[in-house]
Each structure stands twice: as C-alpha cells, then as structure tokens.
Design a protein around this motif. Sequence first.
Motif, PDB file in Angstrom:
ATOM      1  N   ALA A   1      19.718   1.157 -10.294  1.00  0.00           N
ATOM      2  CA  ALA A   1      19.349   2.571 -10.179  1.00  0.00           C
ATOM      3  C   ALA A   1      17.862   2.763  -9.906  1.00  0.00           C
ATOM      4  CB  ALA A   1      19.751   3.320 -11.456  1.00  0.00           C
ATOM      5  N   ASP A   2      17.010   1.912 -10.508  1.00  0.00           N
ATOM      6  CA  ASP A   2      15.570   2.107 -10.318  1.00  0.00           C
ATOM      7  C   ASP A   2      15.161   1.806  -8.874  1.00  0.00           C
ATOM      8  OD1 ASP A   2      16.192  -0.558 -10.794  1.00  0.00           O
ATOM      9  OD2 ASP A   2      14.302  -1.013 -11.785  1.00  0.00           O
ATOM     10  N   ILE A   3      15.770   0.798  -8.286  1.00  0.00           N
ATOM     11  CA  ILE A   3      15.459   0.476  -6.882  1.00  0.00           C
ATOM     12  C   ILE A   3      15.984   1.568  -5.970  1.00  0.00           C
ATOM     13  CG2 ILE A   3      15.966  -1.120  -4.990  1.00  0.00           C
ATOM     14  CD1 ILE A   3      15.740  -3.383  -7.006  1.00  0.00           C
ATOM     15  N   ARG A   4      17.221   2.015  -6.259  1.00  0.00           N
ATOM     16  CA  ARG A   4      17.786   3.109  -5.483  1.00  0.00           C
ATOM     17  C   ARG A   4      16.879   4.320  -5.518  1.00  0.00           C
ATOM     18  NH1 ARG A   4      22.592   2.613  -7.958  1.00  0.00           N
ATOM     19  NH2 ARG A   4      22.382   4.594  -9.012  1.00  0.00           N
ATOM     20  N   GLY A   5      16.461   4.676  -6.720  1.00  0.00           N
ATOM     21  CA  GLY A   5      15.606   5.851  -6.888  1.00  0.00           C
ATOM     22  C   GLY A   5      14.286   5.719  -6.147  1.00  0.00           C
TER      23      GLY A   5
ATOM     24  N   ASP B   1      13.113   8.108  -3.095  1.00  0.00           N
ATOM     25  CA  ASP B   1      11.834   8.838  -3.162  1.00  0.00           C
ATOM     26  C   ASP B   1      10.964   8.504  -1.956  1.00  0.00           C
ATOM     27  OD1 ASP B   1      12.623   9.926  -5.534  1.00  0.00           O
ATOM     28  OD2 ASP B   1      11.327   8.679  -6.792  1.00  0.00           O
ATOM     29  N   LEU B   2      10.863   7.221  -1.671  1.00  0.00           N
ATOM     30  CA  LEU B   2      10.023   6.757  -0.561  1.00  0.00           C
ATOM     31  C   LEU B   2      10.511   7.335   0.761  1.00  0.00           C
ATOM     32  CD1 LEU B   2       7.918   4.683   0.683  1.00  0.00           C
ATOM     33  CD2 LEU B   2       9.897   3.198   0.996  1.00  0.00           C
ATOM     34  N   LEU B   3      11.794   7.183   1.024  1.00  0.00           N
ATOM     35  CA  LEU B   3      12.340   7.557   2.325  1.00  0.00           C
ATOM     36  C   LEU B   3      12.411   9.067   2.508  1.00  0.00           C
ATOM     37  CD1 LEU B   3      15.068   4.792   2.440  1.00  0.00           C
ATOM     38  CD2 LEU B   3      12.965   4.868   3.794  1.00  0.00           C
ATOM     39  N   SER B   4      12.805   9.780   1.447  1.00  0.00           N
ATOM     40  CA  SER B   4      12.849  11.235   1.592  1.00  0.00           C
ATOM     41  C   SER B   4      11.431  11.782   1.697  1.00  0.00           C
ATOM     42  CB  SER B   4      13.648  11.903   0.472  1.00  0.00           C
ATOM     43  OG  SER B   4      13.286  11.402  -0.778  1.00  0.00           O
ATOM     44  N   GLY B   5      10.473  11.089   1.066  1.00  0.00           N
ATOM     45  CA  GLY B   5       9.068  11.470   1.196  1.00  0.00           C
ATOM     46  C   GLY B   5       8.555  11.297   2.616  1.00  0.00           C
ATOM     47  N   GLN B   6       9.217  10.429   3.382  1.00  0.00           N
ATOM     48  CA  GLN B   6       8.848  10.200   4.783  1.00  0.00           C
ATOM     49  C   GLN B   6       9.604  11.148   5.720  1.00  0.00           C
ATOM     50  OE1 GLN B   6       6.739   7.637   6.150  1.00  0.00           O
ATOM     51  NE2 GLN B   6       6.019   7.424   4.065  1.00  0.00           N
ATOM     52  N   GLY B   7      10.391  12.047   5.137  1.00  0.00           N
ATOM     53  CA  GLY B   7      11.093  13.026   5.955  1.00  0.00           C
ATOM     54  C   GLY B   7      12.493  12.614   6.367  1.00  0.00           C
ATOM     55  N   HIS B   8      13.025  11.571   5.722  1.00  0.00           N
ATOM     56  CA  HIS B   8      14.375  11.128   6.060  1.00  0.00           C
ATOM     57  C   HIS B   8      15.408  11.801   5.165  1.00  0.00           C
ATOM     58  CE1 HIS B   8      12.475   8.213   8.586  1.00  0.00           C
ATOM     59  NE2 HIS B   8      11.914   7.592   7.583  1.00  0.00           N
ATOM     60  N   SER B   9      16.630  11.836   5.645  1.00  0.00           N
ATOM     61  CA  SER B   9      17.747  12.338   4.860  1.00  0.00           C
ATOM     62  C   SER B   9      18.462  11.125   4.274  1.00  0.00           C
ATOM     63  CB  SER B   9      18.675  13.124   5.789  1.00  0.00           C
ATOM     64  OG  SER B   9      19.891  13.373   5.132  1.00  0.00           O
ATOM     65  N   VAL B  10      18.462  11.005   2.944  1.00  0.00           N
ATOM     66  CA  VAL B  10      18.938   9.778   2.308  1.00  0.00           C
ATOM     67  C   VAL B  10      20.207  10.019   1.487  1.00  0.00           C
ATOM     68  CG1 VAL B  10      18.292   7.836   0.832  1.00  0.00           C
ATOM     69  CG2 VAL B  10      16.530   9.050   2.118  1.00  0.00           C
ATOM     70  N   THR B  11      21.192   9.163   1.702  1.00  0.00           N
ATOM     71  CA  THR B  11      22.396   9.140   0.871  1.00  0.00           C
ATOM     72  C   THR B  11      22.328   7.850   0.079  1.00  0.00           C
ATOM     73  OG1 THR B  11      23.667  10.296   2.560  1.00  0.00           O
ATOM     74  CG2 THR B  11      24.923   9.072   0.910  1.00  0.00           C
ATOM     75  N   SER B  12      22.484   7.917  -1.256  1.00  0.00           N
ATOM     76  CA  SER B  12      22.417   6.674  -2.019  1.00  0.00           C
ATOM     77  C   SER B  12      23.715   6.435  -2.773  1.00  0.00           C
ATOM     78  CB  SER B  12      21.223   6.674  -2.977  1.00  0.00           C
ATOM     79  OG  SER B  12      21.476   7.482  -4.099  1.00  0.00           O
TER      80      SER B  12
ATOM     81  N   LEU C   1       7.026  -1.708  -0.026  1.00  0.00           N
ATOM     82  CA  LEU C   1       7.435  -0.457   0.603  1.00  0.00           C
ATOM     83  C   LEU C   1       6.944  -0.365   2.045  1.00  0.00           C
ATOM     84  CD1 LEU C   1       7.021   1.938  -2.430  1.00  0.00           C
ATOM     85  CD2 LEU C   1       9.043   0.758  -1.614  1.00  0.00           C
ATOM     86  N   GLY C   2       5.785  -0.934   2.314  1.00  0.00           N
ATOM     87  CA  GLY C   2       5.282  -0.961   3.680  1.00  0.00           C
ATOM     88  C   GLY C   2       6.207  -1.763   4.586  1.00  0.00           C
ATOM     89  N   GLU C   3       6.735  -2.868   4.042  1.00  0.00           N
ATOM     90  CA  GLU C   3       7.666  -3.700   4.808  1.00  0.00           C
ATOM     91  C   GLU C   3       8.938  -2.931   5.116  1.00  0.00           C
ATOM     92  OE1 GLU C   3       8.943  -7.506   3.263  1.00  0.00           O
ATOM     93  OE2 GLU C   3       6.869  -8.176   3.120  1.00  0.00           O
TER      94      GLU C   3
END
Length: 134
Positions: A26-30, A34-45, A121-123
């Motif tokens: 769950a922590d990695i998913r979260g 956070d990272l991807l939606s912060g970049q403007g993506h639509s994320v389904t987990s 996260l950069g990778e």
Amino acid sequence: AETGASIGPPAEAPSGLRILVADDEADIRGMLVDLLSGQGHSVTSVADAQQATAALNEATFDAVLTDLLMPGGGGRRVLEVAQHLPVAPPVLVLTGRGEVEVAEEMLGLGATACLRKPLDLGEVLAALGGADRA
C-alpha cells in the motif's frame, strides 16, 4: 543553431496519461499515485494481478506500472494480459529483486522497463517518458 530547443516543456513524462499502478504494498502504491497524479496523470491503483487484469479489460491505459511479485500471478500475468490487448500499453515492471536475470526475463517478455525497488522516482518518470516515445 538549435532554435527549437527552448520551446515547450523539458523532455519529461508527458502529462495526462492514464496509468494503472498494481502493487500489493500500500505504501508504494500510495507513493506512486501521489507522484503520478502530481504530474497530471490519471491513476488507477490496484493491489493484485487479478484486479489489474480486470482493470486492463475494462479500461484503456497509456501505461502500466506493475510489481513483479504479488498475489494473483504477479507482474508476469499483468504483462501477459497487457500484451494481448488490442493496443498494448507499455508495461514498467517494479521489483525488489536485483538479479539481472529477472530484468532480462521481463524485458524478454515485452516489458518496457524493469525498475528496482526502492524506487527512484526520477527513474519512474524517465521510464514513463521513454515509454511514451517508444
């Protein structure tokens, strides 16, 4: 002279991608959400391979990030399902295992990238950017 170099955003992952994140931690998913939606993506987990395959069959994704080892068949199953879609999205496999063979196997099966945990996260963003241009 390079005239077009300063126009537009830097070559990072494009925004607005639909991304599926599958990881049973769950922590990695979260963190990824956070990272991807912060970049403007639509994320389904989702938390396992079965949920991931269901999501892949229900919706269209521009990219998939999947953990290698998780319930329901893990990243191999997610990768297999993704590749049989009418439009196969790039699949980035995440793994805590460091063996080169693991990465080679995943890439051999068609993964776009194999990223080691703990995730850089950069990778992740660079791999997504590269996947989009593949």
